[in-house]
Write a protein that holds these residues in place. Structure first.
Motif, mmCIF file in Angstrom:
data_model
loop_
_atom_site.group_PDB
_atom_site.id
_atom_site.type_symbol
_atom_site.label_atom_id
_atom_site.label_comp_id
_atom_site.label_asym_id
_atom_site.label_seq_id
_atom_site.Cartn_x
_atom_site.Cartn_y
_atom_site.Cartn_z
ATOM 1 N N ASN A 95 97.100 37.546 13.622
ATOM 2 C CA ASN A 95 97.479 38.798 12.951
ATOM 3 C C ASN A 95 98.431 39.632 13.794
ATOM 4 N N SER A 96 98.285 39.548 15.118
ATOM 5 C CA SER A 96 99.146 40.354 15.988
ATOM 6 C C SER A 96 100.602 39.936 15.880
ATOM 7 N N VAL A 97 100.816 38.711 15.429
ATOM 8 C CA VAL A 97 102.183 38.216 15.197
ATOM 9 C C VAL A 97 102.582 38.451 13.747
ATOM 10 N N LEU A 98 101.845 37.853 12.816
ATOM 11 C CA LEU A 98 102.270 37.854 11.422
ATOM 12 C C LEU A 98 102.091 39.205 10.739
ATOM 13 N N ASN A 99 100.913 39.799 10.873
ATOM 14 C CA ASN A 99 100.694 41.077 10.183
ATOM 15 C C ASN A 99 101.674 42.138 10.667
ATOM 16 N N THR A 100 101.807 42.234 11.978
ATOM 17 C CA THR A 100 102.596 43.326 12.543
ATOM 18 C C THR A 100 104.086 43.137 12.279
ATOM 19 N N LEU A 101 104.611 41.963 12.532
ATOM 20 C CA LEU A 101 106.050 41.752 12.351
ATOM 21 C C LEU A 101 106.446 41.751 10.877
ATOM 22 N N CYS A 102 105.638 41.144 10.035
ATOM 23 C CA CYS A 102 105.953 41.172 8.598
ATOM 24 C C CYS A 102 105.892 42.606 8.062
ATOM 25 N N PRO A 138 102.810 31.264 2.372
ATOM 26 C CA PRO A 138 104.203 31.685 2.559
ATOM 27 C C PRO A 138 104.614 32.879 1.707
ATOM 28 N N LEU A 139 103.973 33.082 0.560
ATOM 29 C CA LEU A 139 104.357 34.182 -0.342
ATOM 30 C C LEU A 139 103.568 35.457 -0.087
ATOM 31 N N HIS A 140 102.750 35.433 0.950
ATOM 32 C CA HIS A 140 101.821 36.534 1.172
ATOM 33 C C HIS A 140 102.436 37.660 2.000
ATOM 34 N N PHE A 141 102.284 38.904 1.494
ATOM 35 C CA PHE A 141 102.514 40.095 2.306
ATOM 36 C C PHE A 141 101.189 40.411 2.997
ATOM 37 N N PRO A 142 101.120 40.438 4.323
ATOM 38 C CA PRO A 142 99.840 40.680 5.000
ATOM 39 C C PRO A 142 99.224 42.018 4.619
ATOM 40 N N SER A 143 97.930 42.127 4.860
ATOM 41 C CA SER A 143 97.194 43.332 4.477
ATOM 42 C C SER A 143 97.740 44.580 5.161
ATOM 43 N N MET A 144 98.245 44.438 6.380
ATOM 44 C CA MET A 144 98.809 45.597 7.066
ATOM 45 C C MET A 144 100.015 46.129 6.306
ATOM 46 N N TYR A 145 100.838 45.222 5.779
ATOM 47 C CA TYR A 145 101.977 45.639 4.953
ATOM 48 C C TYR A 145 101.482 46.338 3.691
ATOM 49 N N GLU A 181 99.968 26.387 22.314
ATOM 50 C CA GLU A 181 100.775 25.604 21.369
ATOM 51 C C GLU A 181 100.084 25.512 20.015
ATOM 52 N N GLU A 182 98.788 25.284 20.015
ATOM 53 C CA GLU A 182 98.047 25.195 18.754
ATOM 54 C C GLU A 182 98.058 26.517 18.010
ATOM 55 N N GLU A 183 98.047 27.613 18.757
ATOM 56 C CA GLU A 183 98.096 28.935 18.106
ATOM 57 C C GLU A 183 99.425 29.131 17.393
ATOM 58 N N TRP A 184 100.526 28.737 18.038
ATOM 59 C CA TRP A 184 101.830 28.838 17.383
ATOM 60 C C TRP A 184 101.890 27.933 16.156
ATOM 61 N N GLN A 185 101.328 26.735 16.270
ATOM 62 C CA GLN A 185 101.330 25.827 15.126
ATOM 63 C C GLN A 185 100.488 26.384 13.978
ATOM 64 N N ALA A 186 99.406 27.095 14.295
ATOM 65 C CA ALA A 186 98.593 27.728 13.250
ATOM 66 C C ALA A 186 99.383 28.808 12.525
ATOM 67 N N ILE A 187 100.179 29.556 13.277
ATOM 68 C CA ILE A 187 101.037 30.581 12.676
ATOM 69 C C ILE A 187 102.091 29.930 11.778
ATOM 70 N N TYR A 220 93.490 48.023 16.090
ATOM 71 C CA TYR A 220 92.388 47.077 16.234
ATOM 72 C C TYR A 220 92.890 45.646 16.390
ATOM 73 N N ILE A 221 94.218 45.487 16.394
ATOM 74 C CA ILE A 221 94.815 44.159 16.528
ATOM 75 C C ILE A 221 95.689 44.149 17.785
ATOM 76 N N ASN A 222 96.951 44.535 17.678
ATOM 77 C CA ASN A 222 97.810 44.609 18.866
ATOM 78 C C ASN A 222 97.260 45.610 19.871
ATOM 79 N N GLY A 223 96.751 46.719 19.382
ATOM 80 C CA GLY A 223 96.200 47.730 20.274
ATOM 81 C C GLY A 223 94.994 47.228 21.047
ATOM 82 N N PHE A 224 94.140 46.447 20.381
ATOM 83 C CA PHE A 224 92.975 45.896 21.066
ATOM 84 C C PHE A 224 93.405 44.972 22.204
ATOM 85 N N ILE A 225 94.400 44.130 21.941
ATOM 86 C CA ILE A 225 94.886 43.207 22.974
ATOM 87 C C ILE A 225 95.413 43.981 24.179
ATOM 88 N N TYR A 226 96.207 45.008 23.901
ATOM 89 C CA TYR A 226 96.768 45.804 24.999
ATOM 90 C C TYR A 226 95.668 46.512 25.787
#
Length: 323
Positions: free
Chosen positions: A194-201, A259-266, A244-250, A279-285
């Motif tokens: 989510n820290s990649v897809l939700n936030t950037l999308c 592929p057609l999904h707008f994430p919930s954050m959007y 590597e597996e995490e990137w492949q999961a993304i 609770y996502i990027n902020g939690f990691i930081y």
């Protein structure tokens, strides 16, 4: 078993309706008045799949103050920032026999659930199931029947008979659950995705399938993944995937499963609602700071999302903050 879904939004409705269609009794407890009023007015919720075959599904919906049921299992899909208030309003409905399953986005919910439930009966996990709430009483299940998957994990990492029964009944509802025994590793796998897809999308108002086509998608994604893995290693969290597996999961989520999904954050941002970025990027930081490590890209993106939220408060004609 009898289920009560706390949070009749997109994901809560999908879980509850699928369990109900599989033959299990389900009640819905909601804190958003427009949702309760609309569902009662139309005697159910309109359900479509990929925008087609819209039909009315009768459901039982209540406010916390109205509900008098005693479910065996609570399923919680409330936004992280609303959870404390929702649980407080429901506290008279909880007892020491009940289990709770909370496959919510982000991290911060388990500590709140532990205030009301036996920690040995608290289950969390991840949900890779794309769903959109078009408006009150109107939900769209994305993907064909049986699409999506989830992971379930006990907080104590010791599945008991009741856990296996929940997994079995979720399987009958086509939720495709996988039971794991790595609590933080399981939760963090979804947080990192989510820290990649939700936030950037969300920042660029694009679908997941559009993001993955960008020439910079992999570089951005791997930078965020590497910072998150650096944090988890410092906190002794054993993740389910390699970097590597995490990137492949993304990549798989973006190109194949959603592929057609707008994430919930959007979806929250587009409706001028607060997002769960803290609770996502902020939690990691924040977790990194505990180990004197700065996941600076995650912090930068968190602040950009908050800037975008703030920008929604301006009147475009007067450039003044809206009341």
């Amino acid at each position: 078993m009898k289920y009560a879904v706390l949070g009749a939004g997109a994901m809560g409705l999908r879980y509850g309706v699928l369990l109900q269609e599989a033959g299990f009794p389900v009640d819905f407890v909601e804190i958003w008045s427009p949702e309760i009023e609309k569902v009662k007015e139309q005697n159910g919720v309109y359900v479509s799949r990929d925008g087609e075959n819209k039909h009315l599904v009768p459901i039982n919906i209540y406010s916390p103050e109205e509900y008098q049921g005693d479910p065996d299992v609570w399923i919680v899909f409330v936004k992280q920032m609303q959870l404390a208030d929702a649980l407080k309003r429901c506290k008279n409905l909880f007892n020491d026999k009940q289990y709770v399953v909370a496959p919510m986005n982000g991290i911060g919910h388990v500590e709140k659930l532990n205030q009301y439930f036996d920690a040995n009966k608290v289950l969390s996990g991840t949900a890779m199931i794309a769903t959109v709430l078009n408006g009150p009483g109107d939900v769209d299940f994305m993907g064909p029947a049986g699409a999506g998957s989830m992971k379930i994990v006990n907080q104590n990492e010791q599945p008991d008979e009741m856990t296996h029964k929940i997994v079995d009944e979720f399987s009958k509802a086509n939720l495709n659950p996988e039971l794991t025994t790595n609590f933080m590793g399981t939760l963090m796998s979804k947080v990192i995705l989510n820290s990649v897809l939700n936030t950037l999308c969300t920042m660029f108002e694009i679908r997941m399938g559009e993001f993955i086509q960008a020439p910079t998608a992999e570089k951005l994604g791997r930078q965020l993944i590497n910072e998150a893995f650096d944090v988890c290693e410092r906190d002794d969290i054993k993740l389910l995937n390699t970097r590597e597996e995490e990137w492949q999961a993304i990549k798989y989520a973006s190109t194949t499963s959603m592929p057609l999904h707008f994430p919930s954050m959007y979806q929250d941002m587009s409706k001028n609602r607060p997002t769960e970025v803290d609770y996502i990027n902020g939690f990691i930081y924040d977790l990194g700071l505990k180990h004197h490590y700065e996941a600076s890209t995650h912090d930068y993106l968190r602040n950009l999302v908050h800037l975008a939220e703030f920008s929604k408060s301006f009147d475009p004609d007067s450039l003044l903050v809206k009341n």
